[in-house]
Design an enzyme around this catalytic site. Structure first.
Site, short mmCIF file in Angstrom:
data_model
loop_
_atom_site.label_atom_id
_atom_site.label_comp_id
_atom_site.label_asym_id
_atom_site.label_seq_id
_atom_site.Cartn_x
_atom_site.Cartn_y
_atom_site.Cartn_z
N ASP A 42 0.86 -1.18 0.00
CA ASP A 42 0.00 0.00 0.00
C ASP A 42 0.90 1.23 0.00
OD1 ASP A 42 -2.10 1.71 0.13
OD2 ASP A 42 -2.95 0.92 1.98
N ILE A 43 1.23 1.69 -1.21
CA ILE A 43 2.17 2.81 -1.36
C ILE A 43 1.50 4.04 -1.97
CG2 ILE A 43 4.18 1.30 -1.51
CD1 ILE A 43 4.11 1.70 -4.56
N LYS A 44 0.34 3.85 -2.61
CA LYS A 44 -0.45 4.94 -3.21
C LYS A 44 0.39 5.93 -4.01
CE LYS A 44 -4.22 4.75 0.17
NZ LYS A 44 -3.64 3.80 1.16
N ARG A 45 1.24 5.40 -4.87
CA ARG A 45 2.06 6.26 -5.71
C ARG A 45 1.24 6.76 -6.89
NH1 ARG A 45 4.67 5.70 -1.49
NH2 ARG A 45 6.88 5.22 -1.42
N THR A 90 -0.72 -0.18 -4.66
CA THR A 90 -1.85 0.74 -4.79
C THR A 90 -1.38 2.01 -5.49
OG1 THR A 90 -1.42 1.64 -2.57
CG2 THR A 90 -3.06 -0.12 -2.76
#
Length: 324
Positions: free
Chosen positions: A121-124, A149
């Protein structure tokens, strides 16, 4: 020229080998594991404060304690088949500095070696060259994972570098793209109406579906696209509509448990292509509600096995709740 599989076997990332040998992308693997083990995703958002103080003192540092706790939970979940994947939220590990990032890398390796799917879950989400660097950082090397993510709101060109790792020869890497999140503020952006008609989140959902179609030739037996969507379990009005509209998109479903998400909303979202339902604090902090453990906490006799047992039970109970 030696076959690709030869190189993989020299340094075997388990999930990549399985994907290549079976010509399945990682989202397909996750969909199949969810059908086999149940849809629970255990979130390893492991903050040191979730571990009792007397246990923390038994380790040389907080990161060491976090890694030990993660390993205990992974071992229990894998042995009892109560979940299909683990989601590792990088922010909690970044907050512990360099030692924390080492624990992040070690945790991902533990998950991938276990045979379950690792979601980072890094939401880059950034412009092309930066996204390319992010893709390289998280789909290869020390931080290699199966699925990440992505935040798409700088534009869809930010997604392209990540798809370059989605081919069979590169391990069929996947991504969950933010679509309809579980936070109250999601209406500030995701629910905004476009001048051309429809909601912004629908534009994102359509792009996720298009990317899935683009890879159909490389994965002729796929039953979901290479990219999935993040759809929260807290928005009852959206659940039925989004599930029916994006029937071939696999969902990552946050909000269940500690955030107030409802199991019935989850069950709606789990129809058609299905999904995986994340529970983080509900598993990690289950010991705080476990019978008898508050007395042991007060006495300073609570053990790592005690809190891991509570996490294992919470994982099992969540599986039952989601599948009954």
């Amino acid at each position: 020229m030696k076959p690709v599989i030869y190189d993989l076997l020299l340094k075997p990332p388990f999930s990549t080998i399985i994907s290549l040998m079976n010509n399945k992308h990682q989202m397909q693997r996750l969909q199949e594991l969810a059908a086999k083990n149940g849809p629970l995703c255990v979130g390893l958002d492991t903050d040191p404060s979730y571990i009792p103080e007397n246990i923390l003192k038994q380790f040389g540092s907080a990161p060491e304690a976090v890694l030990a706790y993660n390993k205990e939970i992974i071992d229990r979940v894998v042995a009892e088949k109560t979940a299909c994947c683990f989601k590792v939220q990088i922010a909690y590990y970044e907050a512990m500095g360099l030692a924390g990032l080492k624990v992040y890398a070690d945790t991902l390796k533990l998950v991938r070696d276990s045979g379950l799917v690792a979601i980072s879950d890094i939401k880059r989400g950034d412009i092309g060259a930066t996204s390319k660097a992010y893709a390289h950082a998280h789909f290869t090397g020390d931080f290699e994972t199966d699925i990440i993510t992505i935040n798409p709101y700088m534009g869809f060109d930010t997604l392209v570098p990540f798809t370059e790792y989605s081919s069979p020869e590169k391990g069929g890497k996947g991504a969950f793209v933010l679509l309809c999140t579980s936070n109250p503020g999601m209406t500030d952006i995701e629910h905004q109406e476009l001048k051309a008609g429809g909601l912004l989140l629908e534009r994102v959902g359509d792009e996720i579906a298009r990317i899935g179609s683009d890879f159909a030739q490389q994965y002729p037996d796929q039953t979901c696209g290479i990219f999935g969507a993040v759809v929260g379990a807290t928005q009852v009005a959206d659940a039925r509509y989004l599930r029916d509209k994006y029937k071939d998109t696999f969902f990552l479903i946050p909000g269940y448990g500690a955030q107030g998400g409802d199991a019935e909303i989850c069950k709606t979202l789990l129809e058609r292509a299905g999904g995986t339902v994340n529970s983080s604090r509900g598993v990690l902090c289950a010991w705080k509600k476990a019978e008898g453990l508050q007395e042991k906490l007060a006495a300073g006799t609570i053990t790592m096995s005690d809190i891991a047992d509570a996490a294992g039970k919470a994982s099992y109970d969540s599986k039952v709740d989601l599948t009954k």
